[in-house]
Motif scaffolding. Structure first.
Motif, mmCIF file in Angstrom:
data_model
loop_
_atom_site.group_PDB
_atom_site.id
_atom_site.type_symbol
_atom_site.label_atom_id
_atom_site.label_comp_id
_atom_site.label_asym_id
_atom_site.label_seq_id
_atom_site.Cartn_x
_atom_site.Cartn_y
_atom_site.Cartn_z
ATOM 1 N N ALA A 185 0.728 -1.235 -0.114
ATOM 2 C CA ALA A 185 -0.091 0.006 -0.154
ATOM 3 C C ALA A 185 0.984 1.160 -0.120
ATOM 4 O O ALA A 185 0.450 2.100 -0.700
ATOM 5 C CB ALA A 185 -0.897 -0.153 1.206
ATOM 6 N N ILE A 186 1.891 1.330 0.785
ATOM 7 C CA ILE A 186 2.601 2.298 0.607
ATOM 8 C C ILE A 186 3.339 2.518 -0.710
ATOM 9 O O ILE A 186 3.882 3.646 -0.918
ATOM 10 C CB ILE A 186 3.857 2.261 1.943
ATOM 11 N N ALA A 187 3.866 1.444 -1.224
ATOM 12 C CA ALA A 187 4.466 1.481 -2.390
ATOM 13 C C ALA A 187 3.462 2.415 -3.490
ATOM 14 O O ALA A 187 3.942 2.945 -4.543
ATOM 15 C CB ALA A 187 4.943 0.213 -2.883
ATOM 16 N N ARG A 188 2.318 1.917 -3.334
ATOM 17 C CA ARG A 188 1.437 2.531 -4.262
ATOM 18 C C ARG A 188 1.196 3.966 -4.168
ATOM 19 O O ARG A 188 1.104 4.622 -5.258
ATOM 20 C CB ARG A 188 -0.192 1.768 -3.931
ATOM 21 N N SER A 189 1.126 4.504 -2.969
ATOM 22 C CA SER A 189 1.120 5.842 -2.536
ATOM 23 C C SER A 189 2.534 6.423 -3.057
ATOM 24 O O SER A 189 2.392 7.709 -3.573
ATOM 25 C CB SER A 189 0.838 6.062 -1.311
ATOM 26 N N ALA A 190 3.722 5.753 -2.767
ATOM 27 C CA ALA A 190 4.799 6.354 -3.274
ATOM 28 C C ALA A 190 5.075 6.646 -4.821
ATOM 29 O O ALA A 190 5.458 7.610 -5.247
ATOM 30 C CB ALA A 190 5.996 5.563 -2.758
ATOM 31 N N THR A 191 4.534 5.837 -5.253
ATOM 32 C CA THR A 191 4.419 5.836 -7.043
ATOM 33 C C THR A 191 3.490 6.771 -7.233
ATOM 34 O O THR A 191 3.762 7.796 -8.205
ATOM 35 C CB THR A 191 3.999 4.242 -7.441
ATOM 36 N N ALA A 192 2.407 7.070 -6.807
ATOM 37 C CA ALA A 192 1.320 8.020 -7.111
ATOM 38 C C ALA A 192 1.909 9.401 -6.863
ATOM 39 O O ALA A 192 1.284 10.299 -7.561
ATOM 40 C CB ALA A 192 0.153 7.814 -6.475
ATOM 41 N N PHE A 193 2.706 9.548 -5.845
ATOM 42 C CA PHE A 193 3.131 10.926 -5.482
ATOM 43 C C PHE A 193 4.560 11.159 -5.654
ATOM 44 O O PHE A 193 5.283 12.260 -5.284
ATOM 45 C CB PHE A 193 2.687 11.287 -3.854
ATOM 46 N N GLY A 194 5.078 10.508 -6.588
ATOM 47 C CA GLY A 194 6.296 10.798 -7.213
ATOM 48 C C GLY A 194 7.641 10.463 -6.353
ATOM 49 O O GLY A 194 8.730 11.260 -6.501
ATOM 50 N N ALA A 195 7.593 9.332 -5.495
ATOM 51 C CA ALA A 195 8.673 8.997 -4.738
ATOM 52 C C ALA A 195 9.971 8.200 -5.751
ATOM 53 O O ALA A 195 9.320 7.676 -6.803
ATOM 54 C CB ALA A 195 8.402 8.054 -3.544
ATOM 55 N N HIS A 196 11.094 8.608 -5.507
ATOM 56 C CA HIS A 196 12.260 7.810 -6.165
ATOM 57 C C HIS A 196 12.444 6.563 -5.977
ATOM 58 O O HIS A 196 13.237 5.828 -6.339
ATOM 59 C CB HIS A 196 13.328 8.856 -6.079
ATOM 60 N N GLY A 197 12.118 6.052 -4.727
ATOM 61 C CA GLY A 197 12.191 4.597 -4.157
ATOM 62 C C GLY A 197 12.003 4.633 -2.683
ATOM 63 O O GLY A 197 11.398 5.398 -1.944
ATOM 64 N N THR A 309 0.837 11.738 4.030
ATOM 65 C CA THR A 309 2.020 12.382 4.173
ATOM 66 C C THR A 309 2.567 12.599 2.867
ATOM 67 O O THR A 309 3.181 13.816 2.563
ATOM 68 C CB THR A 309 3.108 11.689 5.153
ATOM 69 N N LEU A 310 2.525 11.702 2.081
ATOM 70 C CA LEU A 310 3.207 12.038 0.523
ATOM 71 C C LEU A 310 2.301 12.797 -0.280
ATOM 72 O O LEU A 310 2.845 13.634 -0.892
ATOM 73 C CB LEU A 310 3.226 10.668 0.049
ATOM 74 N N TYR A 311 1.150 13.073 0.144
ATOM 75 C CA TYR A 311 0.114 13.801 -0.613
ATOM 76 C C TYR A 311 0.638 15.471 -0.242
ATOM 77 O O TYR A 311 0.634 16.263 -0.987
ATOM 78 C CB TYR A 311 -1.228 13.672 -0.414
ATOM 79 N N GLU A 312 0.785 15.679 1.115
ATOM 80 C CA GLU A 312 1.356 16.903 1.776
ATOM 81 C C GLU A 312 2.622 17.239 0.996
ATOM 82 O O GLU A 312 2.705 18.329 0.643
ATOM 83 C CB GLU A 312 1.600 16.746 3.042
#
Length: 319
Positions: A185-197, A309-312
């Motif tokens: 689930a965290i990977a899904r959010s990280a991908t959606a909000f532009g995390a690099h890894g 948090t990643l949305y913020e």
């Protein structure tokens, strides 16, 4: 021959042990004493071990043999018609597609088989019992996708990915998250909000397993996951490289909407639901942020907290 006498010429037998026996025949009838305790019998441990192995081979009289630990190099399996199709559409690396015998095909099964044929993925028809074993009893709906063991990146590679894209680094680190579904689930959010890894510790942490692939809906195919032998040391090295570390904590001293570091090179650390961030990880954080909630609300799980948090972070960077 006299009455009651012995035949002439034959000597009378003497009482006592026969010559040359040393009295062994008589002593053999004497007891050898009390049986020694188990720990003094050299054969006892080997015998009990052999009996235990034999019982386990037969099912152990109601006791199941110990479950073998999965090797890190062993393949993983994604079960279920929607998860399998989503993973294949997302380009998840796969080595085989298992389909149950006499399975009633629907559009999802037909599409999965078609993609497997186009990509050269082996198609195998097996019994449902074998699918149960491969997926370890998970719901598979008659279809499962075999994926090779995940090839983890080095923590430094995540910073390199951001540099190659000429973007401000954003990395998500997990501290004590042991549920693969939360990792997905965290990977899904990280991908959606532009995390690099995403960074995870090599011990006491969920890994990129079939359950994580399933929850991530295939997004793990587009997000690199690095693994560190020591999470605290890896965070310290990130800080030395110029990144800031923000940890999520229910009792943090600043609300996530007011964190000024979100526009900087950043590592967001998500702790476990039960214990939160460990003490050593907290000491490596430049700020501890909390998500404001109404008093009656329960604490958020790791996946939801990471998404908020990643949305913020994304909102601050757009602004």
């Amino acid at each position: 021959m006299a009455a009651g006498g012995r035949a002439s010429g034959r000597p009378a037998k003497k009482k006592g042990p026969a010559k040359g026996t040393g009295g062994q025949k008589r002593r053999s009838l004497e007891g050898k004493g009390a049986t020694p305790p188990a720990h003094m019998r050299h054969w006892f441990k080997d015998k009990s071990r052999e009996e235990r192995i034999a019982r386990e081979a037969k099912g152990g009289a109601g006791r199941q043999p110990a479950r073998q630990r999965r090797s890190e190099d062993a393949p993983e399996y994604i079960g279920g018609r929607n998860p399998v199709l989503e993973a294949m559409l997302a380009g998840v690396p796969a080595s085989a597609l298992y389909v149950a015998q006499r399975l009633e095909n629907d559009d999802r099964v037909r599409d999965s088989i078609k993609i497997a044929a186009e990509q050269g993925i082996a198609l195998l028809e097996v019994s449902r019992d074998k699918l149960d074993r491969l997926t370890e009893g998970a719901v598979h709906q008659g279809i499962a996708l075999q994926i090779p063991a995940y090839d983890y990146a080095h923590p430094d590679e995540l910073v390199t990915l951001a540099a190659d894209a000429a973007e401000v680094p954003l990395i998500v680190a997990l501290d004590g998250v042991t549920d693969p579904r939360n990792l997905g689930a965290i990977a899904r959010s990280a991908t959606a909000f532009g995390a690099h890894g995403m960074l995870i510790p090599s011990r006491r942490s969920a890994g990129v397993t079939g359950g994580a692939w399933k929850t991530s809906a295939g997004t793990l195919a587009n997000l690199r996951v690095a693994r560190a032998a020591n999470l605290t040391a890896a965070l310290r090295e990130y800080r030395e490289a110029g990144l800031f570390v923000v940890g999520l904590d229910g009792e943090g001293d600043v609300e996530i909407g007011d964190v000024s570091l979100f526009t900087e090179p950043l590592v967001v650390v998500v702790g476990s639901e039960g214990k939160g961030l460990s003490r050593l990880v907290r000491e490596q954080c430049d700020a501890l942020a909390r998500i404001p909630m109404q008093a009656a609300a329960e604490s958020l799980n790791a996946g939801v907290a990471a998404g908020v948090t990643l949305y913020e972070v994304a909102r601050h960077r757009r602004g």
